[in-house]
Motif scaffolding. Structure first.
Motif, PDB file in Angstrom:
ATOM      1  N   GLN A 145       0.818  -1.202   0.000  1.00 47.18           N
ATOM      2  CA  GLN A 145       0.000   0.000   0.000  1.00 47.18           C
ATOM      3  C   GLN A 145       0.862   1.266   0.000  1.00 47.18           C
ATOM      4  N   THR A 146       2.160   1.103  -0.178  1.00 42.65           N
ATOM      5  CA  THR A 146       3.078   2.240  -0.219  1.00 42.65           C
ATOM      6  C   THR A 146       3.706   2.331  -1.599  1.00 42.65           C
ATOM      7  N   ARG A 147       3.701   3.521  -2.172  1.00 39.90           N
ATOM      8  CA  ARG A 147       4.258   3.691  -3.514  1.00 39.90           C
ATOM      9  C   ARG A 147       5.759   3.471  -3.534  1.00 39.90           C
ATOM     10  N   ILE A 148       6.210   2.782  -4.601  1.00 40.43           N
ATOM     11  CA  ILE A 148       7.630   2.600  -4.855  1.00 40.43           C
ATOM     12  C   ILE A 148       7.869   2.818  -6.344  1.00 40.43           C
ATOM     13  N   ILE A 149       9.117   2.945  -6.716  1.00 38.59           N
ATOM     14  CA  ILE A 149       9.461   2.999  -8.135  1.00 38.59           C
ATOM     15  C   ILE A 149       9.753   1.558  -8.551  1.00 38.59           C
ATOM     16  N   ALA A 150       8.750   0.901  -9.128  1.00 43.16           N
ATOM     17  CA  ALA A 150       8.865  -0.520  -9.448  1.00 43.16           C
ATOM     18  C   ALA A 150       9.292  -0.758 -10.885  1.00 43.16           C
ATOM     19  N   ARG A 151       9.297   0.291 -11.697  1.00 46.33           N
ATOM     20  CA  ARG A 151       9.641   0.134 -13.108  1.00 46.33           C
ATOM     21  C   ARG A 151      10.594   1.240 -13.526  1.00 46.33           C
ATOM     22  N   TYR A 152      11.293   1.005 -14.583  1.00 50.88           N
ATOM     23  CA  TYR A 152      12.147   2.026 -15.189  1.00 50.88           C
ATOM     24  C   TYR A 152      11.264   2.924 -16.042  1.00 50.88           C
ATOM     25  N   SER A 153      11.290   4.234 -15.773  1.00 50.69           N
ATOM     26  CA  SER A 153      10.393   5.170 -16.442  1.00 50.69           C
ATOM     27  C   SER A 153      11.091   6.002 -17.513  1.00 50.69           C
ATOM     28  N   GLY A 154      12.379   5.761 -17.736  1.00 50.54           N
ATOM     29  CA  GLY A 154      13.084   6.494 -18.774  1.00 50.54           C
ATOM     30  C   GLY A 154      12.800   5.900 -20.147  1.00 50.54           C
TER      31      GLY A 154
END
Length: 548
Positions: free
Chosen positions: A516-525
């Motif tokens: 339930q906590t946001r993380i950076i799970a993917r590469y967004s570049g």
């Protein structure tokens, strides 16, 4: 092969020479190509374990009515074999699940991949053994196998989740999850049907069910912005032209930000007067596929005011298409802007809610209390159904890894490691997990999955070939390399409106404990930037990796 208990597995002393050079988990798009590369190109002794009874991965499991591509069929095809490209004709610009499954079966047969695949083989544990530099892979039922290299091709959306609502087992009617759809025919005719969820799968299945169901009740927690798919058949002459375009098309996919046939427009939203902006969006709304999502103005995903403008445009379209203003308002997202979550592509979805047999029920403030033997219970109303469809999504990106007991060097547990901090190297390797590779893991370029998968597979293949040429049997990323890549991923996501939104792309799943906590799970570049860094690792002699 031996049969042991889970406890014995942890004590197992595998033979100095592993049974297999490599084991691959998953017979989807990534796994099939990885098997071909390691077995046929490098001549390795390889085994692939697949939980299902056939190949296809996503396109094996997600066989629900309406399931289809939302990226162009021909851009989704493998590019590694000219002969394969020459002989396969796509029938639609956005192929349905049955056609895609046939395509992947054709690939498996053409390259004789089945002889190296064990079907109905669910991997439950993978443990690394420091002394033999090998992995022990355990299957459901107790059998285990050893290998030098472990490749996970488990997919970012392959761990279905059900809502945290009590009483699901008590329902006396039919119940199916879209990601675990049965092979036997399912009919909706003359049935009272409930669909829970309005994500990408929900949008597709709702549109199909509404055609024949006696009644259809859609339970929506949060609506999504959707755009018309504009699918159509491909004639023989058009397929001939598309085939001639393949070299240019694949080159275009390499150059675009996400591997699709679309890439952001170089202008900013407010560089154009309102009438020209409107004309641009109108054209995109009428263009097939992801054009409006990944091909919008370049500030759409970073400037909130710019995003508000395109969101207003799409909201107007929804109101034009849905007759009841109250229903239209329920279908318009209030908690995120257009494109900041995955944008489902639809074919008449909004018009479904004009039908007299369809009802939309918001469960955001009035959630489902329980599933009963006859239907669903909310605080203010009971519903009776013959069939329930759970379109409730997946434990995305990391979930398919966490359902396997993966332990690396010194028995480090992957699930615990990622719970402390989600860190990878190129989204392909993990510190403390030697000789393990992920194809489409966290922090890798996603976008058009086959384009990313082919690149990932070839990068892994080239690294293993390099190791074999130099006599290395051990590889793991150096801590500083993991830290550097993870920092790069985090920086690539700075300023993106999508990272301020709860979605599977930010690791949120209300149906999974601890997510339930946001993380950076993917590469967004961009995909080209990803490949440039990954290519540099190889051309510079893999200095970021420890090998011996």
């Amino acid at each position: 092969m031996q049969t042991q208990t889970s406890e014995t597995l942890r004590r197992a002393d595998p033979a100095p020479t592993p049974e297999w050079d490599a084991i691959i988990i998953g017979a989807g798009i990534s796994g099939l190509f990885q098997l071909h590369c390691l077995r046929d190109r490098l001549g390795m002794n390889v085994r692939l374990f697949e939980m299902g009874t056939g190949v296809g991965g996503t396109w094996y499991w997600n066989r629900y009515p309406g399931a289809r591509f939302d990226s162009e069929s021909y851009s989704y095809a493998y590019s590694f074999s000219q002969e394969l490209l020459d002989e396969w004709d796509w029938s639609e610009h956005f192929a349905g699940q049955p056609e895609t499954e046939r395509y992947l079966n054709h690939v498996a047969d053409k390259f004789d991949l089945r002889r190296s695949i064990s079907f109905a083989s669910k991997v439950t544990a993978c443990h690394y053994h420091d002394d033999s530099r090998s992995w022990v892979v355990r299957l459901e039922g107790g059998s285990w196998h050893t290998c030098r290299f472990l490749v996970t091709a488990v997919g970012p959306l392959s761990a279905p989740t059900l809502p945290k609502v009590p009483g699901q087992e008590s329902f006396a009617g039919e119940a199916y999850h879209t990601g675990l759809w049965p092979k036997h025919p399912v009919t909706f005719e003359d049935k009272r049907v409930a669909v829970i969820g309005t994500g990408a799968s929900g949008v597709q299945v709702i549109t199909e069910i509404a055609k024949t169901a006696k009644t259809l009740t859609v339970f929506q927690r949060r609506p999504n912005w959707c755009k018309p798919l504009h699918n159509r058949p491909i004639s023989k002459n058009e397929m001939k032209r598309l085939r001639a375009w393949y070299p240019e098309m694949f080159q275009l996919c390499e150059q675009t930000s996400a591997g699709f046939l679309h890439t952001p427009d170089g202008r900013r939203t407010f560089d154009l007067p309102p009438d020209e902006r409107e004309a641009f969006w109108e054209k995109q709304y009428g263009t097939p596929g992801f054009s409006m999502w990944v091909g919008g103005f370049k500030d759409m995903m970073t400037d909130r005011a710019a995003n508000d403008e395109v969101s207003k445009f799409v909201a107007r379209k929804i109101r034009e298409r849905v007759h009841d203003p109250k229903v239209a308002d329920l279908l318009i997202p209030k908690d995120h802007g257009f494109g900041t979550r995955r944008v489902p592509q639809e074919s008449g979805y909004y018009e479904v809610f004009n039908q007299p047999n369809v009802e939309l029920v918001s469960i955001l403030e009035n959630p489902i209390r329980r599933i009963t033997p006859t239907g669903l219970e909310l605080a203010d109303r009971d519903f009776a159904f013959d069939l329930i469809v759970y379109a409730t999504g997946f434990d995305a990106i990391t979930g398919s890894f966490e359902r396997i007991d993966i332990r690396g060097a010194s028995k480090a547990k992957l699930k615990e490691k990622w719970r402390a901090a989600l860190e990878t190297f190129l989204g392909v390797q993990i510190a403390d997990f030697p000789n393990m590779f992920m194809c489409i893991g966290p922090h890798t370029a996603l976008g058009n999955i086959p384009r990313s998968a082919e690149y990932n597979v070839l990068w892994i293949t080239n690294l293993i070939q390099y190791m074999r040429q130099h006599g290395y049997t051990y590889v793991v990323p150096r801590p500083e390399a993991v830290e550097d890549w993870t920092s790069f991923v985090l920086k690539a996501g700075e300023g993106l409106l999508s990272n301020d939104v709860d979605s599977w792309m930010t690791g949120i799943n209300q149906n999974v404990e601890g997510k339930q906590t946001r993380i950076i799970a993917r590469y967004s570049g961009s995909a080209p930037a990803f490949r440039a860094r990954a290519n540099a690792v190889a051309t510079e002699g893999y200095r970021q990796l420890e090998m011996c």
